[in-house]
Motif scaffolding. Sequence first.
Motif, PDB file in Angstrom:
ATOM      1  N   ILE A 157       0.831  -1.202   0.000  1.00  7.41           N
ATOM      2  CA  ILE A 157       0.000   0.000   0.000  1.00  7.41           C
ATOM      3  C   ILE A 157       0.866   1.252   0.000  1.00  7.41           C
ATOM      4  CG2 ILE A 157      -1.667   1.364   1.315  1.00  7.41           C
ATOM      5  CD1 ILE A 157      -2.931  -1.051  -0.015  1.00  7.41           C
ATOM      6  N   TRP A 158       1.829   1.311   0.909  1.00 12.60           N
ATOM      7  CA  TRP A 158       2.625   2.533   1.058  1.00 12.60           C
ATOM      8  C   TRP A 158       3.562   2.747  -0.116  1.00 12.60           C
ATOM      9  CZ3 TRP A 158       3.904   1.315   6.885  1.00 12.60           C
ATOM     10  CH2 TRP A 158       2.753   1.588   7.650  1.00 12.60           C
ATOM     11  N   ARG A 159       4.134   1.685  -0.663  1.00 10.57           N
ATOM     12  CA  ARG A 159       5.015   1.865  -1.819  1.00 10.57           C
ATOM     13  C   ARG A 159       4.225   2.337  -3.034  1.00 10.57           C
ATOM     14  NH1 ARG A 159       6.191   1.433  -6.530  1.00 10.57           N
ATOM     15  NH2 ARG A 159       8.321   1.216  -7.288  1.00 10.57           N
ATOM     16  N   ASP A 160       3.079   1.701  -3.308  1.00 13.47           N
ATOM     17  CA  ASP A 160       2.312   2.066  -4.494  1.00 13.47           C
ATOM     18  C   ASP A 160       1.683   3.443  -4.373  1.00 13.47           C
ATOM     19  OD1 ASP A 160       3.023  -0.401  -5.399  1.00 13.47           O
ATOM     20  OD2 ASP A 160       1.003  -1.235  -5.474  1.00 13.47           O
ATOM     21  N   ALA A 161       1.450   3.888  -3.131  1.00 14.25           N
ATOM     22  CA  ALA A 161       0.879   5.221  -2.904  1.00 14.25           C
ATOM     23  C   ALA A 161       1.946   6.314  -2.844  1.00 14.25           C
ATOM     24  CB  ALA A 161       0.073   5.233  -1.605  1.00 14.25           C
ATOM     25  N   GLY A 162       3.215   5.944  -2.890  1.00 20.09           N
ATOM     26  CA  GLY A 162       4.281   6.928  -2.769  1.00 20.09           C
ATOM     27  C   GLY A 162       4.404   7.501  -1.373  1.00 20.09           C
ATOM     28  N   ASP A 163       4.012   6.712  -0.365  1.00 13.13           N
ATOM     29  CA  ASP A 163       4.087   7.150   1.034  1.00 13.13           C
ATOM     30  C   ASP A 163       5.443   6.707   1.584  1.00 13.13           C
ATOM     31  OD1 ASP A 163       3.687   7.820   3.662  1.00 13.13           O
ATOM     32  OD2 ASP A 163       1.696   6.923   3.813  1.00 13.13           O
ATOM     33  N   TRP A 164       6.485   7.407   1.165  1.00 11.73           N
ATOM     34  CA  TRP A 164       7.852   6.914   1.347  1.00 11.73           C
ATOM     35  C   TRP A 164       8.298   6.891   2.799  1.00 11.73           C
ATOM     36  CZ3 TRP A 164       8.256   4.581  -2.881  1.00 11.73           C
ATOM     37  CH2 TRP A 164       7.807   5.134  -4.081  1.00 11.73           C
ATOM     38  N   GLU A 165       7.861   7.831   3.611  1.00 11.27           N
ATOM     39  CA  GLU A 165       8.294   7.846   5.003  1.00 11.27           C
ATOM     40  C   GLU A 165       7.744   6.637   5.755  1.00 11.27           C
ATOM     41  OE1 GLU A 165      10.673   9.743   6.304  1.00 11.27           O
ATOM     42  OE2 GLU A 165      10.813  10.366   4.199  1.00 11.27           O
ATOM     43  N   PHE A 213       6.759   3.918   4.269  1.00 10.80           N
ATOM     44  CA  PHE A 213       7.343   2.758   3.595  1.00 10.80           C
ATOM     45  C   PHE A 213       8.680   2.374   4.225  1.00 10.80           C
ATOM     46  CE2 PHE A 213       9.677   1.027  -0.223  1.00 10.80           C
ATOM     47  CZ  PHE A 213       8.995  -0.185  -0.262  1.00 10.80           C
ATOM     48  N   ARG A 214       9.459   3.350   4.640  1.00 12.74           N
ATOM     49  CA  ARG A 214      10.742   3.057   5.274  1.00 12.74           C
ATOM     50  C   ARG A 214      10.582   2.228   6.553  1.00 12.74           C
ATOM     51  NH1 ARG A 214      14.815   6.343   3.130  1.00 12.74           N
ATOM     52  NH2 ARG A 214      14.023   8.094   1.911  1.00 12.74           N
ATOM     53  N   THR A 215       9.449   2.370   7.227  1.00 13.81           N
ATOM     54  CA  THR A 215       9.290   1.742   8.542  1.00 13.81           C
ATOM     55  C   THR A 215       9.101   0.233   8.465  1.00 13.81           C
ATOM     56  OG1 THR A 215       6.859   2.009   8.645  1.00 13.81           O
ATOM     57  CG2 THR A 215       8.225   3.869   9.405  1.00 13.81           C
ATOM     58  N   VAL A 216       8.834  -0.326   7.282  1.00 13.12           N
ATOM     59  CA  VAL A 216       8.664  -1.779   7.202  1.00 13.12           C
ATOM     60  C   VAL A 216      10.004  -2.502   7.145  1.00 13.12           C
ATOM     61  CG1 VAL A 216       6.463  -1.474   6.012  1.00 13.12           C
ATOM     62  CG2 VAL A 216       8.514  -1.976   4.667  1.00 13.12           C
ATOM     63  N   TRP A 217      11.090  -1.769   6.929  1.00 15.32           N
ATOM     64  CA  TRP A 217      12.421  -2.346   6.804  1.00 15.32           C
ATOM     65  C   TRP A 217      13.215  -2.190   8.097  1.00 15.32           C
ATOM     66  CZ3 TRP A 217      13.425  -4.539   2.064  1.00 15.32           C
ATOM     67  CH2 TRP A 217      12.622  -4.117   0.993  1.00 15.32           C
ATOM     68  N   HIS A 218      14.135  -3.131   8.344  1.00 18.41           N
ATOM     69  CA  HIS A 218      15.198  -2.878   9.306  1.00 18.41           C
ATOM     70  C   HIS A 218      16.295  -2.067   8.600  1.00 18.41           C
ATOM     71  CE1 HIS A 218      13.644  -4.959  12.704  1.00 18.41           C
ATOM     72  NE2 HIS A 218      13.635  -6.158  12.133  1.00 18.41           N
TER      73      HIS A 218
END
Length: 217
Positions: A30-38, A40-45
């Motif tokens: 959802i966040w990647r396809d919506a361009g919600d980059w901040e 999106f960063r939170t799903v990664w270590h």
Amino acid sequence: MTATDQDAFNEQKSERDRRSIRDLIENWAIWRDAGDWERFRTVWHDDGRMNATWKQGTADEFIKASIEGWNRGVSILHFLGGSSIELSGERAIAQTKMTISQRADVHGILCDVVCTGRFYDFLERRLGRWGLVMRQPIYEKDRIDPVDPSASLKLDGNLLSQFPVGYRHLAYLQSQIGYPVKKDMPGLKGQETEALYARGQDWLHGKSLSEAHSAPR
């Protein structure tokens, strides 16, 4: 605590972990396809890595390249299906059915490619938070269609045959818009896929990614 109570506690903990991991996987799309980059960063270590056809590198490098593509009109969308999640203490391997849909001009004709496969995710819980350590898509099959069904599209057979059958049309389209596409990604079958499965089991048994069974690079 009785054995029955312990079993119930373990089952509840496992269910919470599975829900958290599934939420993470859905948020990624959802966040990647919506361009919600901040977010999106939170799903990664912090040491997370992404291996896509068009970009392999750290999570930060992948996000940077995704933003650059977004800003110049690259259109890539994801749709998710079911998940299978293996838990081992603070680690997990998740496989999630997905499709990748990309739209771009191919030889002057606007086309859609749909690629079906799985996200194969290496996850770890650190300081109480599940996060992605590595995502490796598995590319199973794809197709390309002109957006205008009356258009006539002719592909270069020599170029098409350079790419694995599981993502050759996706790779063809991506090569047309300037991406250097990796040619040995895992597919439905094959040694790259078997190596990925072995690496996943090593991960669940406590090995680091660098120690785990060799995977495609």
